[in-house]
Design an enzyme around this catalytic site. Structure first.
Site, PDB file in Angstrom:
ATOM      1  N   ASP A  75      49.983  73.537  95.508  1.00 27.27           N
ATOM      2  CA  ASP A  75      48.742  73.995  95.982  1.00 27.27           C
ATOM      3  C   ASP A  75      49.119  75.315  96.309  1.00 27.27           C
ATOM      4  OD1 ASP A  75      46.382  74.274  97.657  1.00 27.27           O
ATOM      5  OD2 ASP A  75      47.657  74.157  99.074  1.00 27.27           O
ATOM      6  N   LEU A 112      31.049  95.954 116.271  1.00 21.01           N
ATOM      7  CA  LEU A 112      31.563  94.807 115.548  1.00 21.01           C
ATOM      8  C   LEU A 112      32.789  94.894 115.223  1.00 21.01           C
ATOM      9  CD1 LEU A 112      28.370  94.941 113.280  1.00 21.01           C
ATOM     10  CD2 LEU A 112      28.923  93.048 114.588  1.00 21.01           C
TER      11      LEU A 112
END
Length: 680
Positions: free
Chosen positions: A397, A468
């Site tokens: 993985d 933001l």
């Protein structure tokens, strides 16, 4: 009710099978696990139907002993057997009055004291339909003793051989004693792990230190550790500093400095310092306790090569008895000499004992598990030692396995006066990106502003009024080469940006090269984008890359390779890897990963360096198993014809007592060969 008993007298795997079969037949016994290697019997039973005393009695009826502490009985009987045997030898070569009578008394004493345990265990195992070493020793010594007794009484022709049964028992007992001592050394590390539940710790109550058994300590209590003491409970350091050796967890011998706020793991050793910890887990759920349970489960399983060895050992005894009878018949009808026929048949019985077969595999396995544990590798099934050397494909993985699985800030392009604001905004999110930014800024921010009207926008970032902190795409910032770019500002104006990256593990390239050099086909199988997966593969030299796959597709890919005839291993750390880990021939989970992955895996490693250790150790253990079985087989193949008298005309033959010595030496040689695994 579950109870673990210490049992003495198990001399081979057939002994363990006899105990297991007998207990399983007892009413109220739900489950039985017998570890010949550790001398342990674990029984799960219904207290309303059977008591612990009943279970102990059942085991002892089989000829074994349930003990609290090891006594000196074995040593006393060993000394008695040898002293009597040497006295018999002395009377044979000295003009001692009533010499034969003295030999008869001493021979009888050895036969029914030193040899008693062989009778008990032979009878008990035969009742269970199992024949082992004790059957052959009992037949051999009894035959020699009865022949000598009948000769002494002038009931049959020939001369008594009282030294034969006495020396035979002495040699076998000595061999078993040496074998046991060597085996104890081999499993010493595991026994230390298993004995932790009986240790005590110092619990701080007010200003006083109270000593408590580790099983009596609860979550939240404070425990004190000093230099040289072992940490027995997982916890967090409250006060003090110490250098802690975490070799049992990581395999690394260098100590780690622990200070307030740091976690400590059970099994670690305080090398230097003083700390007070708050217990986070009771002993039953602690790291070291989980290791104990997993190792015990591993030892209760058998690799296929051991099951084959056990079966060969069982039927081999029956074959030996047949060969012994044939030897007796051939020599008696050929020469008419009863004594010669008896001696050769006894030699065959004794020299052929399959003890070496019985211990060849389990001892190598238990030493291997011990060695792996010391290197930070936890094996959940011993078959791994047999499977790893045969692997052809190894699948990795990516995220959390080849990479660290932890984002780190690589570049910061924001004015310093905005940093406290960014830190405060990211506190509204638990996203990995937010956590990484907070971790990076915590040393840079002394005071946080109070913000209002903040909210996390899923998949975007955090908004506080007009401000933001969000993904860079909102300002047309593109992520390159696997990095993540986060922007800060308002919708209309970008005030700065932060670049984060999940870095490759420092050992990844070396380990991949090692595996490829061994001839393994290495594949990267990732759920990440093709661009990111290919970038990582290129850096590591992995040619085969499959990206953007779902958990089921990972499992399907493993199954496809297995259908094509490949032996496959999967290395992963996440929940999305668990299906593939479970389906692989060998599933290898990274310890820092998800619990589900660790449950699905057959092996748990601390880091990728452990993969090199796993392959090297597995090859050594499997080689030792094959060596042990080979020498046990060759030994019998060589000495059975000699014992049967096939080379008697050339002056080459074996007396029964020397056959016993050779039999003992074969078992000892297997043990000593296995102990070489403990050498670094």
């Amino acid at each position: 009710m579950r109870k673990t008993l210490k049992v003495e007298g198990m001399t081979c795997v057939n002994c363990a099978r006899a105990i297991e079969i007998a207990l399983r037949k007892s009413e109220g016994v739900r489950e039985v696990r017998v570890s010949f290697e550790l001398g342990r019997v674990e029984v799960d039973y219904d207290e309303s139907k059977v008591s612990e005393e009943d279970i102990v009695r059942k085991i002892e009826e089989l000829g074994y002993r349930v003990v609290q502490e090891k006594g000196k009985k074995e040593e006393i009987l060993l000394i008695l057997s040898w002293a009597s045997s040497l006295l018999i030898l002395l009377t044979m070569f000295s003009n001692v009055p009533f010499g034969l009578e003295v030999q008869l008394v001493l021979s009888t004493l050895v036969q029914f004291s030193g040899g008693l345990k062989f009778y008990r265990q032979a009878i008990a195992t035969l009742r269970q339909g199992i024949a082992g070493m004790d059957v052959l020793v009992s037949l051999g010594t009894t035959g020699a003793y009865l022949y000598s007794l009948l000769s002494y009484l002038k009931l049959i022709p020939g001369l008594p051989i009282f030294e034969t049964n006495a020396f035979l028992i002495a040699f076998v007992r000595l061999g078993k004693y040496i074998e046991e001592k060597a085996r104890e050394r081999a499993v010493k590390g595991l026994k230390e792990v298993f004995s932790l539940s009986f240790k005590k710790v110092k619990v701080l109550e007010g200003s006083k230190e109270i000593e408590k058994e580790v099983r009596e300590v609860f979550k939240g209590e404070k425990v004190v550790y000093r230099s040289g003491e072992q940490i027995l409970l997982d916890g967090v350091v409250l006060e003090g500093e110490a250098l802690v050796n975490e070799a049992i967890i990581t395999g690394e011998s260098l100590p780690v400095k622990k200070k307030p706020g740091d976690k400590v793991i059970s099994g670690s050793i305080v090398e230097n310092g003083y700390i007070i910890t708050r217990v986070e887990k009771t002993f039953g759920s602690s790291y070291i306790s989980q290791i104990k349970k997993l190792v015990e489960e591993a030892l209760s399983e058998k690799p296929s090569i051991q099951r084959l060895s056990d079966k060969v050992s069982h039927y081999f005894v029956q074959f030996v008895v047949l060969i012994s009878l044939i030897t007796f018949g051939v020599w008696y009808f050929k020469t008419g000499e009863l004594q010669k026929a008896v001696l050769f048949s006894l030699s065959v019985l004794v020299v052929s004992c399959p003890c070496a077969f019985g211990i060849a595999v389990p001892l190598a396995v238990v030493v291997g598990i011990n060695k792996a544990l010391r290197k930070g590798i936890l094996l959940k099934k011993p078959a791994v030692f047999e499977l790893v050397p045969k692997l052809q494909v190894l699948i990795f993985d990516k995220t959390g396995t080849l990479t660290e699985g932890k984002l780190k800030v690589e570049e910061l392009r924001v004015e310093d006066n905005y940093l406290p604001v960014i830190y405060a905004m990211e506190e509204y999110s638990n996203h990995p990106v937010a956590r990484a930014i907070r971790e990076f800024l915590k040393e840079k921010v002394k005071e946080k502003p109070k913000l209002e009207g903040c909210e996390e926008i899923a998949g975007v970032g955090v908004k506080c009024g007009e401000l933001l902190i969000a993904k860079g795409e909102l300002w047309n910032l593109k992520s390159k080469n696997g990095a993540i770019t986060v922007g800060f500002g308002t919708k209309e104006k970008l005030l700065g940006f932060i670049v984060l990256r999940d870095k490759l593990r420092k050992e990844a390239k070396e380990v991949v090269s090692f595996l490829k050099a061994k001839g393994l086909r290495v594949i990267l199988l990732s759920g990440d984008t093709k661009e990111n997966a290919e970038r990582v593969a290129k850096e590591l030299g992995i040619e085969e890359v499959i990206a953007q796959v779902k958990p089921e597709e990972k499992k399907d890919f493993v199954e496809k390779l297995k259908r094509e005839g490949y032996e496959v291993a999967m290395v992963g750390d996440g929940i999305n890897d668990s299906l593939a880990l479970a389906r692989a021939d060998v599933g290898i989970a990274v310890s820092s990963g998800a619990d589900l992955a660790k449950i699905a895996g057959d092996v748990i490693i601390h880091n990728l360096y452990s993969l090199k250790e796993l392959f090297t150790l597995s090859e050594r253990v499997y080689r030792k198993i094959k060596e042990n079985l080979f020498w046990a087989f060759i030994y019998n193949a060589l000495f059975i014809p000699v014992a049967a008298g096939l080379f008697y005309e050339f002056g080459l033959y074996l007396k029964p007592e020397f056959a016993g010595l050779l039999m003992s030496l074969s078992s000892v040689s297997v043990v000593l060969n296995t102990l070489f695994l403990l050498r670094d």
